[in-house]
Design an enzyme around this catalytic site. Sequence first.
Site, PDB file in Angstrom:
ATOM      1  N   HIS A  76       0.216  -1.003   8.266  1.00  0.00           N
ATOM      2  CA  HIS A  76       1.040  -1.979   8.172  1.00  0.00           C
ATOM      3  C   HIS A  76       2.696  -1.450   8.037  1.00  0.00           C
ATOM      4  CE1 HIS A  76      -1.085  -2.801   4.090  1.00  0.00           C
ATOM      5  NE2 HIS A  76      -1.670  -3.234   5.370  1.00  0.00           N
ATOM      6  N   TYR A 205       4.209  -5.272  -4.122  1.00  0.00           N
ATOM      7  CA  TYR A 205       5.191  -4.686  -5.790  1.00  0.00           C
ATOM      8  C   TYR A 205       5.984  -6.044  -5.939  1.00  0.00           C
ATOM      9  CZ  TYR A 205       4.459  -0.138  -3.382  1.00  0.00           C
ATOM     10  OH  TYR A 205       3.819   1.620  -3.237  1.00  0.00           O
ATOM     11  N   PRO A 297       2.540   7.324  -8.529  1.00  0.00           N
ATOM     12  CA  PRO A 297       2.359   6.903  -7.482  1.00  0.00           C
ATOM     13  C   PRO A 297       2.870   5.564  -7.053  1.00  0.00           C
ATOM     14  CG  PRO A 297       0.658   6.085  -8.868  1.00  0.00           C
ATOM     15  CD  PRO A 297       1.367   6.682  -9.909  1.00  0.00           C
ATOM     16  N   LYS A 301       3.302   8.329  -1.977  1.00  0.00           N
ATOM     17  CA  LYS A 301       4.023  10.066  -1.600  1.00  0.00           C
ATOM     18  C   LYS A 301       3.284  11.479  -1.777  1.00  0.00           C
ATOM     19  CE  LYS A 301       7.606   8.645   0.383  1.00  0.00           C
ATOM     20  NZ  LYS A 301       6.296   7.946   0.888  1.00  0.00           N
ATOM     21  N   TYR A 389      10.197   5.604   2.442  1.00  0.00           N
ATOM     22  CA  TYR A 389       8.616   4.731   2.064  1.00  0.00           C
ATOM     23  C   TYR A 389       7.882   4.974   3.588  1.00  0.00           C
ATOM     24  CZ  TYR A 389       4.624   1.738   0.311  1.00  0.00           C
ATOM     25  OH  TYR A 389       3.483   1.111  -0.146  1.00  0.00           O
TER      26      TYR A 389
END
Length: 403
Positions: A76, A205, A297, A301, A389
């Site tokens: 991704h 998100y 979550p 991580k 991220y």
Amino acid sequence: MGHPTRTRVGIVGAGPAGLLLARLLHLTGIDCVILERRDRTYVERRQRAGILEQSTVDALRSAGAADRLEREGTPHDGVELRFARRSLRLDFPSLTGGRRVWLYAQTELVKDLIALQQKEGPPLLFEARALAVEGNDGDRPLIRYAHAGREHTLVCDWVVGCDGYHGVTRHGMPEGVLRTYERGHPYSWFGILADAPPAYEELIYAHSERGFALASMRSAHVSRLYLQVPNGTDPEQWSDERVWNELDARLATRGGRRLHRGPITSKAVLPMRSSVTEPMAHGRIFLAGDAAHIVPPTGAKGLNLAAADAMVLGRAFAHLGATGSTELLDAYSDTCLRRVWRAEHFSNLMTSMLHLSPDQSEFDTRLQLSQLERLATSPHAAAELAANYAGLPVGGDAGGGGA
């Protein structure tokens, strides 16, 4: 298989940290034994994370454990943030100098590492319940464990506890040695698995006036989705139709498409909390993974921190074998904690930015939207979030600023 009584490194717990560490030790010729209290089927079916940072993938490749990941994993190059019925895509390679993440379920990663361990590696005992870790202050710590109806003793040069927050390793430390910093969260994640093709190619998100939502996937035919819900929610009180309707409402954008619906095969409510235990080592005992730290979550991580712990320990033991020096082992806790606190900060920032607290005011919501708007208008802010991220290189500077 007989019951080993002596090893260089005793590992408690066959999660990602313990399994990856065992693989790294095996490749450098350091003998070890893994003790896992659950059976193999249970371990291989535990539903956990699905996002791998670039550093985690690189480590698996170097360890010869990425063959199936390369075939079946999905790279991704970004994520999409949704807020105020609009969307913002963050392109990781352009923002981070080429770094990306991979979608590959922890269940599959664990299966791969177990298969390698059983085929090539040192002993891995399932249904071997660690009863106690003793001799914490000496040079020969030992693990007392029960297996096949009998109690056994494994004498070690070093012990690594990868047995979670409630494991015997951290709870067997001498009183006053460890300090744990914790934070609870006033909401949980309602997670589902559904036999439905993902509607999107990357993770979504969503911040909405109804609460947070996340659209993810496990494969081309299985969707993994989450809703923010109050603590204590009973998932059985939610019908499939209610779940899908709520997901569509929270993920909605102007002109956006709805999710593909299908049978929901799993429902679970996941409480959220943050925890860091310091130090991550005492004498010849080390803590890794959830035994040392837990993150909400939202930042993806948990698995990657566990893998990073294993990488740092693997290098430290390799250094010991090559030079006889414990310098890197002595520095293990400090090295890992810099990265752990960076990940905690990022995970908590993502969580507070995207979720609605039960007592949230209009002012709080406007602050969240302002922060999300800054990501859309500031390349610097977007690059900070993308770097955190996608994951900072293990061994690199883990002390950068907030996203």
